[in-house]
Design a protein around this motif. Structure first.
Motif, PDB file in Angstrom:
ATOM      1  N   LYS A 169     -46.735  44.628   0.503  1.00 45.91           N
ATOM      2  CA  LYS A 169     -46.319  45.132   2.079  1.00 45.91           C
ATOM      3  C   LYS A 169     -47.060  43.857   2.936  1.00 45.91           C
ATOM      4  N   PRO A 170     -46.347  42.739   3.480  1.00 47.62           N
ATOM      5  CA  PRO A 170     -46.886  41.621   3.918  1.00 47.62           C
ATOM      6  C   PRO A 170     -47.376  42.138   5.635  1.00 47.62           C
ATOM      7  N   SER A 171     -48.428  41.414   5.714  1.00 46.06           N
ATOM      8  CA  SER A 171     -48.952  41.443   7.320  1.00 46.06           C
ATOM      9  C   SER A 171     -48.069  41.272   8.128  1.00 46.06           C
ATOM     10  N   ARG A 172     -47.168  40.224   8.079  1.00 44.09           N
ATOM     11  CA  ARG A 172     -46.234  39.882   8.732  1.00 44.09           C
ATOM     12  C   ARG A 172     -44.710  39.560   8.267  1.00 44.09           C
ATOM     13  N   TRP A 173     -43.845  39.643   8.816  1.00 41.29           N
ATOM     14  CA  TRP A 173     -42.412  39.549   8.106  1.00 41.29           C
ATOM     15  C   TRP A 173     -41.459  39.191   9.342  1.00 41.29           C
ATOM     16  N   PRO A 174     -40.490  38.573   9.150  1.00 41.01           N
ATOM     17  CA  PRO A 174     -39.259  38.252  10.163  1.00 41.01           C
ATOM     18  C   PRO A 174     -38.900  39.570  10.325  1.00 41.01           C
ATOM     19  N   PHE A 175     -38.533  39.940  11.831  1.00 41.78           N
ATOM     20  CA  PHE A 175     -37.919  41.046  12.143  1.00 41.78           C
ATOM     21  C   PHE A 175     -36.596  41.009  11.594  1.00 41.78           C
ATOM     22  N   ASP A 176     -35.650  39.907  11.433  1.00 45.77           N
ATOM     23  CA  ASP A 176     -34.617  39.922  10.645  1.00 45.77           C
ATOM     24  C   ASP A 176     -34.542  39.950   9.165  1.00 45.77           C
ATOM     25  N   SER A 177     -35.667  39.964   8.739  1.00 47.27           N
ATOM     26  CA  SER A 177     -36.220  39.935   7.074  1.00 47.27           C
ATOM     27  C   SER A 177     -35.768  38.688   6.693  1.00 47.27           C
ATOM     28  N   GLU A 178     -36.160  38.452   5.397  1.00 45.25           N
ATOM     29  CA  GLU A 178     -35.924  37.369   4.757  1.00 45.25           C
ATOM     30  C   GLU A 178     -34.556  37.439   4.040  1.00 45.25           C
ATOM     31  N   VAL A 179     -33.632  36.349   4.320  1.00 42.00           N
ATOM     32  CA  VAL A 179     -32.484  36.258   3.483  1.00 42.00           C
ATOM     33  C   VAL A 179     -32.543  34.823   2.679  1.00 42.00           C
ATOM     34  N   ALA A 180     -32.341  35.002   1.439  1.00 49.09           N
ATOM     35  CA  ALA A 180     -32.098  33.933   0.533  1.00 49.09           C
ATOM     36  C   ALA A 180     -33.293  32.958   0.693  1.00 49.09           C
ATOM     37  N   PRO A 181     -34.761  33.651   0.368  1.00 50.43           N
ATOM     38  CA  PRO A 181     -35.910  32.793   0.615  1.00 50.43           C
ATOM     39  C   PRO A 181     -35.981  31.657  -0.417  1.00 50.43           C
TER      40      PRO A 181
ATOM     41  N   LEU B  45     -49.043  29.150  -0.600  1.00 47.57           N
ATOM     42  CA  LEU B  45     -47.485  29.513  -0.914  1.00 47.57           C
ATOM     43  C   LEU B  45     -46.831  29.495   0.154  1.00 47.57           C
ATOM     44  N   PHE B  46     -45.727  28.681   0.489  1.00 51.51           N
ATOM     45  CA  PHE B  46     -44.774  28.595   1.361  1.00 51.51           C
ATOM     46  C   PHE B  46     -43.828  29.454   1.481  1.00 51.51           C
ATOM     47  N   LEU B  47     -43.193  30.179   2.452  1.00 51.36           N
ATOM     48  CA  LEU B  47     -42.031  30.993   2.325  1.00 51.36           C
ATOM     49  C   LEU B  47     -40.991  30.480   3.566  1.00 51.36           C
ATOM     50  N   MET B  48     -39.789  30.398   3.272  1.00 50.28           N
ATOM     51  CA  MET B  48     -38.751  29.762   4.189  1.00 50.28           C
ATOM     52  C   MET B  48     -37.705  30.759   4.097  1.00 50.28           C
ATOM     53  N   GLN B  49     -37.111  31.369   5.419  1.00 52.46           N
ATOM     54  CA  GLN B  49     -36.031  31.980   5.005  1.00 52.46           C
ATOM     55  C   GLN B  49     -34.627  31.131   5.477  1.00 52.46           C
ATOM     56  N   ALA B  50     -33.601  31.663   5.104  1.00 51.65           N
ATOM     57  CA  ALA B  50     -32.288  31.064   5.434  1.00 51.65           C
ATOM     58  C   ALA B  50     -32.226  31.515   7.047  1.00 51.65           C
ATOM     59  N   ALA B  51     -31.869  30.400   7.439  1.00 49.15           N
ATOM     60  CA  ALA B  51     -31.511  30.235   8.967  1.00 49.15           C
ATOM     61  C   ALA B  51     -30.563  29.166   9.457  1.00 49.15           C
ATOM     62  N   THR B  52     -29.864  29.686  10.630  1.00 50.19           N
ATOM     63  CA  THR B  52     -28.973  28.857  11.342  1.00 50.19           C
ATOM     64  C   THR B  52     -29.491  28.069  12.586  1.00 50.19           C
ATOM     65  N   GLN B  53     -30.627  28.431  13.007  1.00 54.02           N
ATOM     66  CA  GLN B  53     -31.533  27.853  14.180  1.00 54.02           C
ATOM     67  C   GLN B  53     -32.879  27.938  13.732  1.00 54.02           C
ATOM     68  N   PRO B  54     -33.676  27.294  14.355  1.00 54.26           N
ATOM     69  CA  PRO B  54     -35.158  27.200  14.221  1.00 54.26           C
ATOM     70  C   PRO B  54     -35.962  28.471  13.983  1.00 54.26           C
TER      71      PRO B  54
ATOM     72  N   ALA C 238     -51.665  38.230  -2.692  1.00 52.92           N
ATOM     73  CA  ALA C 238     -51.982  39.307  -3.361  1.00 52.92           C
ATOM     74  C   ALA C 238     -52.252  40.537  -2.495  1.00 52.92           C
ATOM     75  N   HIS C 239     -52.606  40.267  -1.444  1.00 54.15           N
ATOM     76  CA  HIS C 239     -52.989  41.206  -0.464  1.00 54.15           C
ATOM     77  C   HIS C 239     -52.083  41.388   0.789  1.00 54.15           C
ATOM     78  N   GLY C 240     -51.126  40.511   0.748  1.00 54.11           N
ATOM     79  CA  GLY C 240     -50.078  40.514   1.687  1.00 54.11           C
ATOM     80  C   GLY C 240     -50.170  39.673   2.902  1.00 54.11           C
ATOM     81  N   ARG C 241     -51.249  38.875   3.130  1.00 50.65           N
ATOM     82  CA  ARG C 241     -51.753  38.059   4.023  1.00 50.65           C
ATOM     83  C   ARG C 241     -50.810  36.888   3.943  1.00 50.65           C
ATOM     84  N   LEU C 242     -49.971  37.050   5.221  1.00 45.04           N
ATOM     85  CA  LEU C 242     -49.064  35.984   5.709  1.00 45.04           C
ATOM     86  C   LEU C 242     -49.310  35.545   6.998  1.00 45.04           C
ATOM     87  N   ASP C 243     -49.444  34.153   7.171  1.00 46.70           N
ATOM     88  CA  ASP C 243     -49.620  33.512   8.563  1.00 46.70           C
ATOM     89  C   ASP C 243     -48.519  32.569   8.847  1.00 46.70           C
TER      90      ASP C 243
END
Length: 621
Positions: A102-114, A123-132, A142-147
């Motif tokens: 369970k990550p410390s932060r996550w997009p409200f609209d969740s990740e789609v096709a990351p 470790l970088f994580l990018m979500q599918a998007a149609t705008q910035p 390992a401990h869910g720390r995302l910034d």
């Protein structure tokens, strides 16, 4: 193919107490000595993780678990798996046992096709998007720390806005990046690939992550170095496997190209893509090969590199390719269920690799039977198939209760879209199979179905608890595996037994599931029967049809066969593509996955409960 923007409800507090109560209820209802789940070295697809319920069709009352578009990456001493609609991710140290983080932060609209990328120590994580949208990173996944690396990515240069998407003119750049893929070359330069459309091509651009500007905080830590360039589109008129529909039979609907993923091997760049649509059995993976990260790229004549149109698990498109700690290559892919909704899916893990001459391959042969996870560098021709055969196909099944239209027999047909439904979701319900004689049982996979499940997000009671029992006479039963105290959901629970069990009857004894109903798509039992291997198929023929994207393959039935693998490729030692057929299907297959102007080799093998035959004679076509 990505679904629309999604998110999930966070878990409720009090999880431990609820789980203890459910375990206690199970113990009172079915008092029996427990068997410990062994430390397995095998797995069977779909991958056994706690796929999450979504809320997209909540107002329509459609409830289902799903997982798709897997992006797998090795970071440090562990592997991380990101999926569409998960509200988190999974971690494993052995590719067998996965723990949800369970990550410390996550997009409200969740990740789609990351998209994932390991660059330096991040470790970088990018979500599918149609705008910035934000770009996330972690140095402690390992401990869910995302910034935030940056709270807003820059707009794709030259792209129309998301509001203008539906008025897009030919030649204009659609908004994005949708279905992104990230790649960093050996020289440190980073590239972004994206696209999901049945009209537009895949796109690519060089980007700058500005790793040297980390001290500036959450500023504009990303920039486009080059303008986006169009790469390539589908050509279904030439490439049979790119056609839409079940078994590529829809000649009228434009197919989708999506799910870009890049790997470098030697001096070649392999840009992978998915086609023709996630909602079909023939959702596969293709590749274009180039000499630079931005091309030009050349279509690989051996495409598709990954396709699995037959069997219990069907579809392998839109995934990722990565190396394990021993240097072995693996490919993940999206498989189709589609019982409740178009985007009801699961994921699979398959061995992959590259031949010395550069040909890329993904092995899906027996891809939903048990496979052994290696603890060493595999040789090119070394197989991971465990040799444990399917013992449950079309076997006599009996249940303690069943709803009309959902009989016990539906749990042995190798079809995840049919299922047994118990009259009530209460502890003690049973599903019993007669294997037809004593067999050596080695593993079981319990594939739960969602039938009027009524769940749309996480909750403490969404766990799977049951026992798996065996008997020689149908009277005296022994516990072979025990998940009575399981603390997580197991929609596709795979259990390797600590030792082979010599039994004729097996049964599932229900404890608890979080759904409102108890439904099992298939109770799949693996092991071996006694006796010699089946004979190789004879009278194998292969002829190209007038439309040379198609071929007709025939063979004579093998007495006692459970099924057949039709295997084809460019050479006798490269039969990487497999179409699995069961013996109650015709021994004639119209193969519609071929490329015009390419010659192939095909052979057929039979399998039964004892094992697998040698290959038939090879046929050129």
């Amino acid at each position: 193919m990505s679904a629309s923007i999604r998110s999930r409800i966070a878990p409720l507090p009090g999880l431990s107490l609820c789980r203890c109560l459910f375990a206690a209820m199970l113990a009172l209802a079915t008092p029996i000595a427990a068997a410990q789940e062994p430390a397995s070295r095998t797995w069977a697809n779909p991958v056994d993780i706690d796929y999450r319920y979504n809320f997209e069709q909540m107002n329509e009352g459609i409830s289902y678990r799903t997982g798709a578009d897997p992006a797998a990456v090795r970071y440090g001493d562990a592997y991380y798996l990101f999926l569409t609609l998960a509200d988190g991710y999974w971690r494993s140290t052995d590719l067998l046992h996965w723990q949800f983080v369970k990550p410390s932060r996550w997009p409200f609209d969740s990740e789609v096709a990351p998209a994932t990328l390991v660059a330096g120590d991040k470790l970088f994580l990018m979500q599918a998007a149609t705008q910035p949208r934000p770009l996330l990173y972690s140095i402690d996944p390992a401990h869910g720390r995302l910034d935030f690396w940056t709270r807003l990515l820059p707009p794709v240069p030259g792209a129309v806005s998301s509001e203008e998407h539906y008025t897009l003119k030919r030649g204009e750049l659609p908004p994005g990046p949708w279905d992104p893929g990230l790649f960093q070359d050996e020289d440190g330069k980073t590239y972004l690939y994206w696209g999901s459309s049945n009209v537009h091509p895949l796109y690519a651009a060089q980007i700058d992550l500005k790793l040297g500007d980390e001290a500036q905080g959450e500023g504009k830590r990303l920039a486009f170095v080059t303008k986006p360039q169009a790469l390539f589109t589908l050509h279904p008129a030439e490439h049979g496997w790119e056609r839409f529909g079940q078994d590529h039979t829809d000649e009228h609907t434009l197919p989708f190209m999506e799910g870009a993923w890049m790997n470098r091997q030697g001096d070649r760049y392999y840009l992978q893509y998915a086609a023709p649509g996630t909602e079909f059995n023939a959702y596969g993976t293709g590749v274009y090969v180039g000499k630079t990260p931005l091309g030009p790229f050349e279509y690989a004549s051996y495409n598709p590199i990954g396709e699995k149109p037959g069997g219990f698990v069907q579809g392998v498109g839109h995934g990722s390719t990565f190396q394990d700690a021993y240097g072995n290559w693996w490919n993940t892919g999206t498989s189709w269920i589609g019982s409740n909704w178009t985007f009801e899916r699961r994921i699979g893990l398959y061995r992959a690799g590259f031949h010395a001459d550069g040909q890329m391959w993904v092995d899906t042969r027996f891809g939903d039977f048990p496979q052994r996870m290696p603890d060493h560098r595999l040789k090119e021709n070394e197989d991971t198939f465990a040799g444990w055969m399917l013992l449950s196909y079309r076997k006599t099944a009996a249940a303690s209760s069943a709803l009309p239209g959902h009989p016990a027999s539906a749990a042995t047909d190798e079809d995840p879209r049919t299922f047994w439904v118990a009259a009530s979701n209460t502890a003690g319900q049973t599903l019993t199979l007669d294997l037809g004689g004593e067999r050596s049982v080695r593993a079981v996979q319990v594939n739960f179905a969602d039938y009027q499940s009524g769940r749309y997000g996480d909750a403490p009671d969404i766990v799977a608890q049951f026992r798996f029992e065996g008997s020689r006479d149908g009277q005296r039963w022994d516990t072979l595996a025990d998940l009575s105290h399981e603390a997580r959901d197991r929609p596709d629970a795979y259990l390797e037994l600590s030792q082979a069990a010599r039994v004729r009857y097996v049964r599932y004894v229900h404890g608890h599931v979080g759904a409102h109903t108890l439904a099992i798509a298939d109770l799949r039992v693996f092991g071996n029967a006694d006796g010699p291997l089946p004979s190789a198929p004879t009278q194998v023929t292969a002829r190209r049809l007038a439309d040379t994207r198609n071929a007709e393959i025939t063979w004579a039935p093998v007495p006692g066969a459970v099924g057949y693998n039709v295997r084809w490729g460019l050479a006798a030692d490269r039969l990487h593509n497999t179409y699995q057929r069961f013996a109650d299907q015709p021994t004639k297959l119209t193969l519609r996955s071929l490329n015009k102007g390419v010659r192939y080799v095909v052979a057929v093998e039979a399998f039964d409960e004892r094992g697998v035959s040698v290959l038939s004679s090879m046929q050129n076509f």
